[in-house]
Design a protein around this motif. Sequence first.
Motif, PDB file in Angstrom:
ATOM      1  N   HIS A  83       0.822  -1.213   0.000  1.00 55.66           N
ATOM      2  CA  HIS A  83       0.000   0.000   0.000  1.00 55.66           C
ATOM      3  C   HIS A  83       0.859   1.268   0.000  1.00 55.66           C
ATOM      4  O   HIS A  83       0.439   2.302  -0.505  1.00 55.66           O
ATOM      5  CB  HIS A  83      -0.985  -0.011   1.163  1.00 55.66           C
ATOM      6  CG  HIS A  83      -0.363   0.196   2.515  1.00 55.66           C
ATOM      7  ND1 HIS A  83       0.734  -0.480   2.951  1.00 55.66           N
ATOM      8  CD2 HIS A  83      -0.694   1.018   3.535  1.00 55.66           C
ATOM      9  CE1 HIS A  83       1.065  -0.086   4.176  1.00 55.66           C
ATOM     10  NE2 HIS A  83       0.215   0.821   4.554  1.00 55.66           N
ATOM     11  N   GLU A  84       2.069   1.206   0.565  1.00 54.97           N
ATOM     12  CA  GLU A  84       2.969   2.368   0.542  1.00 54.97           C
ATOM     13  C   GLU A  84       3.392   2.681  -0.893  1.00 54.97           C
ATOM     14  O   GLU A  84       3.435   3.846  -1.296  1.00 54.97           O
ATOM     15  CB  GLU A  84       4.228   2.102   1.373  1.00 54.97           C
ATOM     16  CG  GLU A  84       4.027   2.091   2.860  1.00 54.97           C
ATOM     17  CD  GLU A  84       5.335   1.813   3.579  1.00 54.97           C
ATOM     18  OE1 GLU A  84       5.787   2.719   4.308  1.00 54.97           O
ATOM     19  OE2 GLU A  84       5.896   0.707   3.410  1.00 54.97           O
ATOM     20  N   ILE A  85       3.711   1.631  -1.621  1.00 53.50           N
ATOM     21  CA  ILE A  85       4.148   1.808  -2.999  1.00 53.50           C
ATOM     22  C   ILE A  85       2.994   2.302  -3.862  1.00 53.50           C
ATOM     23  O   ILE A  85       3.165   3.202  -4.690  1.00 53.50           O
ATOM     24  CB  ILE A  85       4.741   0.495  -3.546  1.00 53.50           C
ATOM     25  CG1 ILE A  85       6.007   0.140  -2.753  1.00 53.50           C
ATOM     26  CG2 ILE A  85       5.045   0.604  -5.025  1.00 53.50           C
ATOM     27  CD1 ILE A  85       6.573  -1.220  -3.043  1.00 53.50           C
ATOM     28  N   GLU A  86       1.805   1.751  -3.658  1.00 51.60           N
ATOM     29  CA  GLU A  86       0.640   2.170  -4.432  1.00 51.60           C
ATOM     30  C   GLU A  86       0.255   3.621  -4.137  1.00 51.60           C
ATOM     31  O   GLU A  86      -0.273   4.321  -4.997  1.00 51.60           O
ATOM     32  CB  GLU A  86      -0.537   1.246  -4.159  1.00 51.60           C
ATOM     33  CG  GLU A  86      -0.347  -0.151  -4.714  1.00 51.60           C
ATOM     34  CD  GLU A  86      -1.409  -1.133  -4.252  1.00 51.60           C
ATOM     35  OE1 GLU A  86      -2.232  -0.777  -3.375  1.00 51.60           O
ATOM     36  OE2 GLU A  86      -1.414  -2.271  -4.758  1.00 51.60           O
ATOM     37  N   ALA A  87       0.525   4.084  -2.918  1.00 47.24           N
ATOM     38  CA  ALA A  87       0.184   5.454  -2.540  1.00 47.24           C
ATOM     39  C   ALA A  87       1.064   6.490  -3.243  1.00 47.24           C
ATOM     40  O   ALA A  87       0.742   7.671  -3.236  1.00 47.24           O
ATOM     41  CB  ALA A  87       0.295   5.620  -1.024  1.00 47.24           C
ATOM     42  N   LEU A  88       2.163   6.055  -3.854  1.00 49.65           N
ATOM     43  CA  LEU A  88       3.064   6.994  -4.524  1.00 49.65           C
ATOM     44  C   LEU A  88       2.472   7.552  -5.813  1.00 49.65           C
ATOM     45  O   LEU A  88       2.896   8.606  -6.280  1.00 49.65           O
ATOM     46  CB  LEU A  88       4.404   6.325  -4.823  1.00 49.65           C
ATOM     47  CG  LEU A  88       5.237   5.923  -3.616  1.00 49.65           C
ATOM     48  CD1 LEU A  88       6.480   5.182  -4.066  1.00 49.65           C
ATOM     49  CD2 LEU A  88       5.602   7.132  -2.783  1.00 49.65           C
ATOM     50  N   ARG A  99      13.994  -1.467 -18.140  1.00 51.26           N
ATOM     51  CA  ARG A  99      13.021  -2.542 -17.920  1.00 51.26           C
ATOM     52  C   ARG A  99      12.534  -2.588 -16.472  1.00 51.26           C
ATOM     53  O   ARG A  99      11.551  -3.225 -16.177  1.00 51.26           O
ATOM     54  CB  ARG A  99      13.653  -3.890 -18.259  1.00 51.26           C
ATOM     55  CG  ARG A  99      13.853  -4.083 -19.723  1.00 51.26           C
ATOM     56  CD  ARG A  99      14.327  -5.478 -19.986  1.00 51.26           C
ATOM     57  NE  ARG A  99      15.517  -5.386 -20.815  1.00 51.26           N
ATOM     58  CZ  ARG A  99      16.390  -6.328 -20.974  1.00 51.26           C
ATOM     59  NH1 ARG A  99      16.243  -7.468 -20.359  1.00 51.26           N
ATOM     60  NH2 ARG A  99      17.425  -6.157 -21.750  1.00 51.26           N
ATOM     61  N   ALA A 100      13.228  -1.938 -15.591  1.00 50.01           N
ATOM     62  CA  ALA A 100      12.944  -2.040 -14.160  1.00 50.01           C
ATOM     63  C   ALA A 100      11.833  -1.082 -13.727  1.00 50.01           C
ATOM     64  O   ALA A 100      11.624  -0.035 -14.332  1.00 50.01           O
ATOM     65  CB  ALA A 100      14.209  -1.746 -13.368  1.00 50.01           C
ATOM     66  N   MET A 101      11.156  -1.477 -12.646  1.00 52.80           N
ATOM     67  CA  MET A 101      10.188  -0.597 -12.001  1.00 52.80           C
ATOM     68  C   MET A 101      10.949   0.238 -10.978  1.00 52.80           C
ATOM     69  O   MET A 101      11.910  -0.243 -10.365  1.00 52.80           O
ATOM     70  CB  MET A 101       9.102  -1.408 -11.302  1.00 52.80           C
ATOM     71  CG  MET A 101       8.275  -2.263 -12.242  1.00 52.80           C
ATOM     72  SD  MET A 101       7.320  -1.288 -13.402  1.00 52.80           S
ATOM     73  CE  MET A 101       6.030  -0.689 -12.330  1.00 52.80           C
ATOM     74  N   GLY A 102      10.507   1.461 -10.766  1.00 52.41           N
ATOM     75  CA  GLY A 102      11.228   2.309  -9.831  1.00 52.41           C
ATOM     76  C   GLY A 102      10.390   3.452  -9.314  1.00 52.41           C
ATOM     77  O   GLY A 102       9.213   3.600  -9.660  1.00 52.41           O
ATOM     78  N   VAL A 103      11.022   4.254  -8.472  1.00 56.32           N
ATOM     79  CA  VAL A 103      10.380   5.440  -7.912  1.00 56.32           C
ATOM     80  C   VAL A 103      11.245   6.650  -8.218  1.00 56.32           C
ATOM     81  O   VAL A 103      12.447   6.541  -8.423  1.00 56.32           O
ATOM     82  CB  VAL A 103      10.164   5.325  -6.377  1.00 56.32           C
ATOM     83  CG1 VAL A 103       9.244   4.179  -6.048  1.00 56.32           C
ATOM     84  CG2 VAL A 103      11.466   5.186  -5.645  1.00 56.32           C
ATOM     85  N   THR A 104      10.606   7.800  -8.231  1.00 57.44           N
ATOM     86  CA  THR A 104      11.344   9.043  -8.428  1.00 57.44           C
ATOM     87  C   THR A 104      11.993   9.446  -7.110  1.00 57.44           C
ATOM     88  O   THR A 104      11.740   8.858  -6.056  1.00 57.44           O
ATOM     89  CB  THR A 104      10.415  10.166  -8.904  1.00 57.44           C
ATOM     90  OG1 THR A 104       9.442  10.402  -7.884  1.00 57.44           O
ATOM     91  CG2 THR A 104       9.744   9.819 -10.222  1.00 57.44           C
ATOM     92  N   GLU A 105      12.788  10.481  -7.185  1.00 58.09           N
ATOM     93  CA  GLU A 105      13.429  11.013  -5.977  1.00 58.09           C
ATOM     94  C   GLU A 105      12.380  11.417  -4.942  1.00 58.09           C
ATOM     95  O   GLU A 105      12.490  11.092  -3.756  1.00 58.09           O
ATOM     96  CB  GLU A 105      14.285  12.221  -6.371  1.00 58.09           C
ATOM     97  CG  GLU A 105      14.801  13.026  -5.232  1.00 58.09           C
ATOM     98  CD  GLU A 105      15.445  14.320  -5.697  1.00 58.09           C
ATOM     99  OE1 GLU A 105      15.818  15.107  -4.809  1.00 58.09           O
ATOM    100  OE2 GLU A 105      15.573  14.569  -6.906  1.00 58.09           O
ATOM    101  N   GLY A 106      11.336  12.109  -5.371  1.00 60.22           N
ATOM    102  CA  GLY A 106      10.262  12.515  -4.466  1.00 60.22           C
ATOM    103  C   GLY A 106       9.544  11.326  -3.858  1.00 60.22           C
ATOM    104  O   GLY A 106       9.169  11.337  -2.686  1.00 60.22           O
ATOM    105  N   GLY A 107       9.334  10.285  -4.661  1.00 59.07           N
ATOM    106  CA  GLY A 107       8.699   9.072  -4.147  1.00 59.07           C
ATOM    107  C   GLY A 107       9.546   8.389  -3.090  1.00 59.07           C
ATOM    108  O   GLY A 107       9.019   7.903  -2.082  1.00 59.07           O
TER     109      GLY A 107
END
Length: 152
Positions: A83-88, A99-107
Amino acid sequence: MRSGYGPIGLLLVSMIWGRLFPREIISLFSFIKREAYSSALMHWHGKYYSFDGRQIRFYLIARTVWIPITDIERIVEPKLEKHEIEALGFQYGKIPEQRAMGVTEGGLLQLLKPRTEGGHTNYKMIRFKRWLLASALVNVKRLPKSAIKNIH
């Protein structure tokens, strides 16, 4: 050509070539060394960092820093919840041109906020956040333009 003359002939020819073209041979080996170094390391230039012996990749794409989620999961304590990841929202997704999944700096900073602020802080996470803000992200963002085009 009979057997036995091959190695001797190769030795004689290499000695003659060495005498006739010494500069060209030396520059050829220098060129091979530079190209090997460039092909081995320039692809990595500015992308790989290490925190407490764990590798973290950073991708600077269109002035946005992306970090693969697998690298973050190896470091972040306690473990990330779904749920933390989905909230991003839009700050999580497939890294452009990768090819990878990732988050931004803000995330990533949003994921670290509950781990570094409040009553349940984790010293390792505080160190990680300080390292991100003071060293890693600053260096990734100030890469020269020649390195940025190789990062894609």
